[in-house]
Design an enzyme around this catalytic site. Structure first.
Site, PDB file in Angstrom:
ATOM      1  CG  HIS A   1     -34.734  28.163  39.401  1.00 39.40           C
ATOM      2  ND1 HIS A   1     -35.697  28.908  40.024  1.00 39.40           N
ATOM      3  CD2 HIS A   1     -34.917  26.887  39.830  1.00 39.40           C
ATOM      4  CE1 HIS A   1     -36.433  28.132  40.810  1.00 39.40           C
ATOM      5  NE2 HIS A   1     -35.982  26.888  40.703  1.00 39.40           N
TER       6      HIS A   1
ATOM      7  NE  ARG B   1     -34.233  23.386  36.499  1.00 39.56           N
ATOM      8  CZ  ARG B   1     -33.900  23.554  37.784  1.00 39.56           C
ATOM      9  NH1 ARG B   1     -34.074  22.569  38.658  1.00 39.56           N
ATOM     10  NH2 ARG B   1     -33.391  24.696  38.196  1.00 39.56           N
TER      11      ARG B   1
HETATM   12  C1  3PY Z   1     -32.754  21.676  43.395  1.00 38.46           C
HETATM   13  O1  3PY Z   1     -31.729  21.342  44.012  1.00 38.46           O
HETATM   14  O2  3PY Z   1     -33.853  21.896  43.921  1.00 38.46           O
HETATM   15  C2  3PY Z   1     -32.679  21.817  41.954  1.00 38.46           C
HETATM   16  O3  3PY Z   1     -33.687  22.016  41.320  1.00 38.46           O
HETATM   17  C3  3PY Z   1     -31.335  21.754  41.290  1.00 38.46           C
HETATM   18  O4  3PY Z   1     -31.112  22.954  40.641  1.00 38.46           O
HETATM   19 MG    MG Z   2     -35.362  22.537  42.419  1.00 40.74          MG
END
Ligand code: 3PY
Ligand code: MG
Length: 256
Positions: free
Chosen positions: A47, A72
């Site tokens: 993200h 990530r």
């Molecule tokens: C979530 O809370 O869905 C996450 O991926 C953390 O960023």
């Molecule tokens: Mg998430």
């Protein structure tokens, strides 16, 4: 704990670790946060606005501060997991792991044979680890922590089986997506009662399996609560929210 603990040893046997969460595109930001008292730095390619190359450029800067870099990856981009390790990342978080096949494929890109199918090419990792090729190869499966994200109903239902996969070192819970999934799309509330119950369940299953339980926290206060509950690794907020909170606090003080 051994004299030179790996990130995995640190997570298993040390005090709970707190990670910064970075998505801004300049590696200088994660390098700067690595100089603060965080135990690890997460680079968010799912993200965050940070692309693969600047994230890989951030890895040695984070390592130079003596901190493990954890990346990530984007959903399903398991080949990127090996490249992050090649660059010297100490861990990879794979989002939206919803089937055992997803988890097995992720593990296979994280670990060298016989555990997985990672292919050889650890250019940055040799510099970061200070190891020669043969020694790095022997140590590598223990140097790279594979976190499968649990953030859907499917993953929650499979949590024991995901944890039982040999190349999976732990789970990373995404409370926001989990809240959307558990409420069947009715709301996004990472502290809802269903999420709290799911967090306790997944945490106890990870501990029973002798694996790592990690989770995302939106604030320092929430991180403290999750640490008290027994998580091994808690990531806090994000670089964006740290900048905004700092700015808001400074302005509030200036206008008081
Ligand atoms: C979530 O809370 O869905 C996450 O991926 C953390 O960023
Ligand atoms: Mg998430």
């Amino acid at each position: 704990m051994p004299a030179n603990p790996t990130f995995l040893d640190r997570l298993k046997n040390g005090s709970p670790a707190l990670a910064a969460w970075c998505g801004l595109p300049d590696p200088a930001i994660s390098a700067l946060l690595a100089r603060e008292a965080f135990d690890a730095i997460v680079l968010d390619l799912q993200h965050g606005a940070i692309d693969f190359t600047p994230a890989m450029n951030a890895v040695p800067l984070i390592a130079a501060a003596g901190k493990p870099a954890v990346v990530r990856i984007s959903v399903g981009d398991f080949a990127a997991a090996s490249r992050c390790l090649d660059a010297g990342a100490s861990g990879v978080i794979a989002p939206m792991i919803n089937t055992l096949e997803d988890a097995r494929r992720f593990a296979s890109f994280m670990k060298f044979p016989p555990l997985g199918e990672r292919s050889w090419g650890p250019h940055g990792a040799l510099t970061v680890s200070g190891l020669q090729g043969g020694d790095y190869f022997k140590a590598a499966n223990g140097l790279s922590v594979a976190f499968a994200m649990v953030e859907t109903r499917e993953a929650l239902g499979l949590v024991d089986d995901i944890l039982a996969i040999p190349g999976i070192d732990g789970i990373f819970i995404g409370p926001s997506d989990l809240s959307i999934a558990l409420s069947q799309g009715r709301h996004m509330d990472p502290t809802s009662r269903e999420v709290e119950e799911a967090l306790d369940h997944a945490l106890s299953r990870a501990r029973a399996a002798g694996k790592i339980a990690a989770v995302y926290a939106a604030s320092g206060e929430r991180a403290a609560e999750l640490v008290r509950r027994g998580f091994h690794l808690v990531s806090i907020a994000s670089d964006v929210s740290l900048i905004r909170t700092g700015a808001q606090m400074a302005l509030k003080a200036a206008r008081a």
